[in-house]
Design an enzyme around this catalytic site. Structure first.
Site, PDB file in Angstrom:
ATOM      1  N   GLU A 178       0.845  -1.196   0.000  1.00 15.15           N
ATOM      2  CA  GLU A 178       0.000   0.000   0.000  1.00 15.15           C
ATOM      3  C   GLU A 178       0.884   1.251   0.000  1.00 15.15           C
ATOM      4  O   GLU A 178       2.030   1.206   0.447  1.00 15.15           O
ATOM      5  CB  GLU A 178      -0.921  -0.062   1.239  1.00 15.15           C
ATOM      6  CG  GLU A 178      -1.777   1.148   1.515  1.00 15.15           C
ATOM      7  CD  GLU A 178      -2.811   1.471   0.449  1.00 15.15           C
ATOM      8  OE1 GLU A 178      -2.455   1.554  -0.742  1.00 15.15           O
ATOM      9  OE2 GLU A 178      -3.983   1.686   0.823  1.00 15.15           O
ATOM     10  N   ASP A 179       0.337   2.338  -0.509  1.00 15.27           N
ATOM     11  CA  ASP A 179       1.133   3.576  -0.520  1.00 15.27           C
ATOM     12  C   ASP A 179       1.167   4.249   0.840  1.00 15.27           C
ATOM     13  O   ASP A 179       2.220   4.627   1.335  1.00 15.27           O
ATOM     14  CB  ASP A 179       0.625   4.554  -1.612  1.00 15.27           C
ATOM     15  CG  ASP A 179      -0.871   4.863  -1.525  1.00 15.27           C
ATOM     16  OD1 ASP A 179      -1.575   4.308  -0.653  1.00 15.27           O
ATOM     17  OD2 ASP A 179      -1.357   5.666  -2.355  1.00 15.27           O
ATOM     18  N   PHE A 195      -0.661  16.403   4.074  1.00 13.87           N
ATOM     19  CA  PHE A 195      -1.075  15.758   2.838  1.00 13.87           C
ATOM     20  C   PHE A 195       0.104  15.714   1.867  1.00 13.87           C
ATOM     21  O   PHE A 195       0.652  16.740   1.493  1.00 13.87           O
ATOM     22  CB  PHE A 195      -2.275  16.468   2.200  1.00 13.87           C
ATOM     23  CG  PHE A 195      -2.885  15.638   1.116  1.00 13.87           C
ATOM     24  CD1 PHE A 195      -3.727  14.576   1.429  1.00 13.87           C
ATOM     25  CD2 PHE A 195      -2.583  15.884  -0.216  1.00 13.87           C
ATOM     26  CE1 PHE A 195      -4.255  13.769   0.427  1.00 13.87           C
ATOM     27  CE2 PHE A 195      -3.117  15.086  -1.223  1.00 13.87           C
ATOM     28  CZ  PHE A 195      -3.952  14.025  -0.892  1.00 13.87           C
ATOM     29  N   ARG A 239       1.778  11.987  -9.381  1.00 16.02           N
ATOM     30  CA  ARG A 239       2.241  10.613  -9.145  1.00 16.02           C
ATOM     31  C   ARG A 239       3.650  10.399  -9.681  1.00 16.02           C
ATOM     32  O   ARG A 239       4.378   9.537  -9.204  1.00 16.02           O
ATOM     33  CB  ARG A 239       1.308   9.602  -9.830  1.00 16.02           C
ATOM     34  CG  ARG A 239      -0.100   9.550  -9.260  1.00 16.02           C
ATOM     35  CD  ARG A 239      -0.822   8.323  -9.784  1.00 16.02           C
ATOM     36  NE  ARG A 239      -2.260   8.360  -9.610  1.00 16.02           N
ATOM     37  CZ  ARG A 239      -2.911   8.006  -8.499  1.00 16.02           C
ATOM     38  NH1 ARG A 239      -2.238   7.586  -7.451  1.00 16.02           N
ATOM     39  NH2 ARG A 239      -4.228   8.067  -8.442  1.00 16.02           N
ATOM     40  N   ASP A 267      -3.542   5.920   6.436  1.00 15.51           N
ATOM     41  CA  ASP A 267      -3.911   7.209   7.019  1.00 15.51           C
ATOM     42  C   ASP A 267      -4.873   6.925   8.179  1.00 15.51           C
ATOM     43  O   ASP A 267      -4.444   6.597   9.271  1.00 15.51           O
ATOM     44  CB  ASP A 267      -4.533   8.037   5.885  1.00 15.51           C
ATOM     45  CG  ASP A 267      -4.893   9.447   6.282  1.00 15.51           C
ATOM     46  OD1 ASP A 267      -4.229  10.004   7.162  1.00 15.51           O
ATOM     47  OD2 ASP A 267      -5.845  10.020   5.696  1.00 15.51           O
TER      48      ASP A 267
HETATM   49  P1  IMP Z   1      -7.167   5.579   4.840  1.00 12.35           P
HETATM   50  O1  IMP Z   1      -8.313   4.685   4.484  1.00 12.35           O
HETATM   51  O2  IMP Z   1      -7.627   6.822   5.533  1.00 12.35           O
HETATM   52  O3  IMP Z   1      -6.070   4.876   5.626  1.00 12.35           O
HETATM   53  O4  IMP Z   1      -6.555   6.156   3.524  1.00 12.35           O
HETATM   54  C1  IMP Z   1      -5.987   5.415   2.597  1.00 12.35           C
HETATM   55  C2  IMP Z   1      -5.931   6.095   1.252  1.00 12.35           C
HETATM   56  O5  IMP Z   1      -6.136   7.516   1.275  1.00 12.35           O
HETATM   57  C3  IMP Z   1      -4.550   5.898   0.708  1.00 12.35           C
HETATM   58  O6  IMP Z   1      -4.439   4.667   0.047  1.00 12.35           O
HETATM   59  C4  IMP Z   1      -4.402   7.084  -0.222  1.00 12.35           C
HETATM   60  O7  IMP Z   1      -4.954   6.755  -1.478  1.00 12.35           O
HETATM   61  C5  IMP Z   1      -5.235   8.167   0.406  1.00 12.35           C
HETATM   62  N1  IMP Z   1      -4.396   9.117   1.168  1.00 12.35           N
HETATM   63  C6  IMP Z   1      -4.335   9.265   2.508  1.00 12.35           C
HETATM   64  N2  IMP Z   1      -3.459  10.221   2.864  1.00 12.35           N
HETATM   65  C7  IMP Z   1      -2.920  10.668   1.710  1.00 12.35           C
HETATM   66  C8  IMP Z   1      -1.919  11.669   1.411  1.00 12.35           C
HETATM   67  O8  IMP Z   1      -1.320  12.337   2.282  1.00 12.35           O
HETATM   68  N3  IMP Z   1      -1.648  11.837   0.101  1.00 12.35           N
HETATM   69  C9  IMP Z   1      -2.247  11.138  -0.898  1.00 12.35           C
HETATM   70  N4  IMP Z   1      -3.175  10.203  -0.674  1.00 12.35           N
HETATM   71  C10 IMP Z   1      -3.515   9.970   0.626  1.00 12.35           C
HETATM   72 MG    MG Z   2      -4.374   4.334  -2.063  1.00  8.52          MG
END
Ligand code: IMP
Ligand code: MG
Length: 184
Positions: free
Chosen positions: A98-99, A151, A164, A102
């Site tokens: 995963e990238d 962010f 990207r 959050d």
């Molecule tokens: P989560 O479900 O809140 O953990 O978020 C996961 C997804 O939100 C990640 O896979 C990203 O696609 C996106 N995301 C969360 N924070 C960032 C950020 O700082 N930059 C870009 N994408 C983010």
């Molecule tokens: Mg993502």
């Protein structure tokens, strides 16, 4: 693109160095396990591509695309599968790539879904971990960098599908993200 950034958080060199370390760890942990690495599209595609070249054991890869609904810069936990795996994972050692984690809601739903398919093991490897923002506990087995609550874009991560292709990770200027969109 570069001018839209407030600062560079992680340089190209730092990413490369850290990926070598992760590669060593994963190669050791998954020796003779023929792991399946699942890349969560689209954000993790560069991470997967560079990471697997640092892993020195046999492995296979597959891709899954998820959309997280929510505001422009955060998800609200509802995920929808846009592209499912082509691989049958029962009995496999699965490692999710995963990238960024959050709130944790995306990884929580994805792992719950994949567990129903009975993999032999299921672990998470994320490039970035925004620890402060966690809303649900997620077990992260491998991470590249823990980052502050900012962010970020670049190295696969986007804002409205842009940035990207930056080779490093930077903090987007706040004035850029006024207006809405999703978090895919
Ligand atoms: P989560 O479900 O809140 O953990 O978020 C996961 C997804 O939100 C990640 O896979 C990203 O696609 C996106 N995301 C969360 N924070 C960032 C950020 O700082 N930059 C870009 N994408 C983010
Ligand atoms: Mg993502």
């Amino acid at each position: 693109m570069h001018n839209d950034l407030k600062e560079i958080l992680i340089t190209e060199y730092e990413i490369k160095t850290r990926l070598k370390e992760l590669g060593v760890l994963i190669s050791e942990d998954y020796k003779v396990k023929f792991p399946l690495l699942i890349c969560i599209l689209r954000g993790a595609f560069l991470f997967l591509a560079d990471l697997i070249r640092e892993i020195k054991i046999p492995l296979s890869i597959d891709f899954m695309a998820i959309s997280s609904y929510g505001g422009k810069t955060e998800s609200n936990g509802e995920v929808k599968i846009l592209k499912d795996l082509d691989t049958y994972i029962e009995g496999r050692h699965v490692l999710i790539i995963e990238d960024i984690v959050d709130t944790g809601l995306t990884m929580d739903s994805v792992t719950r879904l994949l567990k129903t398919r009975k993999p032999k093991s299921l672990k998470i490897c994320t490039l970035l971990d925004k620890v402060e923002r966690r809303r649900i506990k997620v077990n992260i087995d491998y991470f590249g960098f823990k980052i502050p609550n900012k962010f970020v874009v670049g190295y696969g991560l986007d804002y409205e599908e842009k940035y990207r292709n930056l080779p490093y990770i930077g903090v987007l200027k706040e004035e850029i993200y006024r207006g809405g969109n999703n978090n895919t």
